[in-house]
Enzyme design. Structure first.
Site, PDB file in Angstrom:
ATOM      1  N   GLY A  56      -4.436   9.144   2.957  1.00 46.11           N
ATOM      2  CA  GLY A  56      -5.150  10.223   3.795  1.00 46.11           C
ATOM      3  C   GLY A  56      -5.387  11.469   3.744  1.00 46.11           C
ATOM      4  CD  GLU A  57      -1.995  15.253   5.120  1.00 41.82           C
ATOM      5  OE1 GLU A  57      -1.248  14.842   3.922  1.00 41.82           O
ATOM      6  OE2 GLU A  57      -2.002  14.875   6.319  1.00 41.82           O
ATOM      7  CB  ALA A  73      -0.872  -0.306   1.007  1.00 42.98           C
ATOM      8  CE  LYS A  74       2.416   3.995  -5.305  1.00 42.64           C
ATOM      9  NZ  LYS A  74       2.377   4.756  -5.842  1.00 42.64           N
ATOM     10  N   GLY A  75       0.348   5.280   0.517  1.00 39.71           N
ATOM     11  CA  GLY A  75      -0.259   6.350   2.270  1.00 39.71           C
ATOM     12  C   GLY A  75      -1.801   6.611   1.668  1.00 39.71           C
TER      13      GLY A  75
END
Lengths: 217, 154
Positions: free
Chosen positions: A175-176, A171-173
């Site tokens: 959130g934003e 995975a990569k992040g």
């Protein structure tokens, strides 16, 4: 994604200490219980810290190099309608494509993206922080308007799978990620509809009237 | 001001309850702190967000705006009446993220599901517009609502 990988590494350390680095879930729980039975009064501690992936080089003195191992990517497409009597703008369709490495939980990932996009649509059209003496003066839901279900269209999300080798489970992040692009997409759609060039958001009716009619500027 | 407690009787989740409430006590606080029903959440406390929604005589109502004594002789239904089976579609659809809006969302959704004739006049997005959610972008909420067969949410 960084924290997830650290947790995963600490878990591997724990599993290794109790017998087998591949142990997870109930098998790991049982092995830990067994370890405690055979090591009375001892503490079982596992640690891991961030290790920069090979090839990712960051020069903190000169602020050069790659601060992050990988970035998530996205594209956004907004369709809007503007009422030329009231100058109220409405987002009528929204499409997005997300490249976030491997998608671990599609329902949650989709919800995270859709929620961020709707927040971005709100930012583009009506969410305005009014400040006085450094404090927000419209800090109530009666005077700071956020989107309701009736204010936004269904949000179309397409994932492009591209597992990131150094991320937890590929995975990569995310959130934003979904908050950055949607407001510019909505503003560009309004610009295209009206032939104006907005430089500030939110595109409230007052701002749109000023842009179109040139009044009050 | 007369601060004497008021004795009231009302139906709570199908059970008759009798208690004394302060004249200015909100229904929300009486449910949470006087009766063992803390599932109803306080959001904005000013009637905008819908987090505290309960069904009052079958209608979704912001319990933060209702003096508890106004429940006298009426029927109150809260999130405590809902079983996991009732919301299984929501669990799969991603209706919940942080969970702050969820009890209210579930109650408004129960009202919409129980009154399918409303869908002739309003779409689900309009019926759910009284419940603010900052996490899901609403698709997870709309997808979690069980419509009569043949009806499409969007």
């Amino acid at each position: 994604m960084v924290v997830g990988k650290i947790l995963d590494n600490a878990c591997t350390d724990l599993a290794t200490q109790v017998g087998d680095r591949a142990l997870r879930g109930t098998a790991l729980r049982d092995a830990i219980r067994e370890w405690h039975r055979s090591h009375p009064d001892e503490e079982l501690v596992a640690e891991a810290e961030y290790e920069r992936p090979p090839g990712v080089v960051w020069d903190d003195d000169n602020y050069r190099g790659a601060a992050c191992g990988a970035f998530a990517w996205a594209a956004y497409l907004a369709e809007v309608e503007v009422d030329l009597r009231t100058y109220s703008a409405r987002c009528t369709a929204f499409h997005s494509v997300q490249e976030i490495g491997h998608v671990i939980n599609e329902t949650l990932a989709r919800g995270q993206i859709q929620g961020g996009i709707v927040r971005g649509i709100g930012w583009a059209l009506f969410e305005e922080c009014r400040l006085r003496d450094g404090a927000m003066i419209n800090n109530q839901l009666t005077n700071y308007i956020i989107p309701t279900s009736a204010d936004v269209p269904p949000i179309d999300v397409v994932f492009l799978e591209n597992p990131y080798a150094d991320g937890a489970l590929g995975a990569k992040g995310i959130g934003e990620l979904p908050l950055d692009g949607p407001a510019p997409a909505v503003a560009n759609a309004v610009a295209d509809a009206l032939g104006v060039e907005p430089l500030d958001i939110p595109l409230t009716p007052e701002r749109l009237m000023q842009l179109v009619e040139g009044v009050g500027t | 001001m007369n601060d004497r407690p008021i004795q009231i009787e009302f139906q709570l989740n199908g059970e008759l309850r009798t208690l004394e409430v302060e004249p200015r006590a909100r229904l929300l606080d009486v449910l949470r702190y006087e009766i063992d029903c803390p599932g109803t959440k306080e959001g904005c406390g000013e009637g905008e967000c819908g987090a505290c929604t309960v069904l009052l005589d079958g209608l979704p109502t912001n319990s933060c705006l209702v003096p508890a004594w106004q429940a006298r002789g009426r029927e109150v239904v809260t999130i405590e009446s809902v079983t996991p089976e009732d919301v299984s579609r929501m669990l799969d659809a991603g209706t919940t993220q942080c969970g702050a809006c969820t009890p209210g969302v579930v109650m408004t959704a129960r009202w919409a599901e129980a009154n399918p004739e409303l869908l002739a006049q309003f779409d689900l997005r309009q019926l759910m517009a009284g419940n603010l959610c900052r996490c899901t972008g609403y698709d997870g909420i709309i997808d979690g609502i069980e419509l009569p067969s043949g009806q499409e949410a969007d």
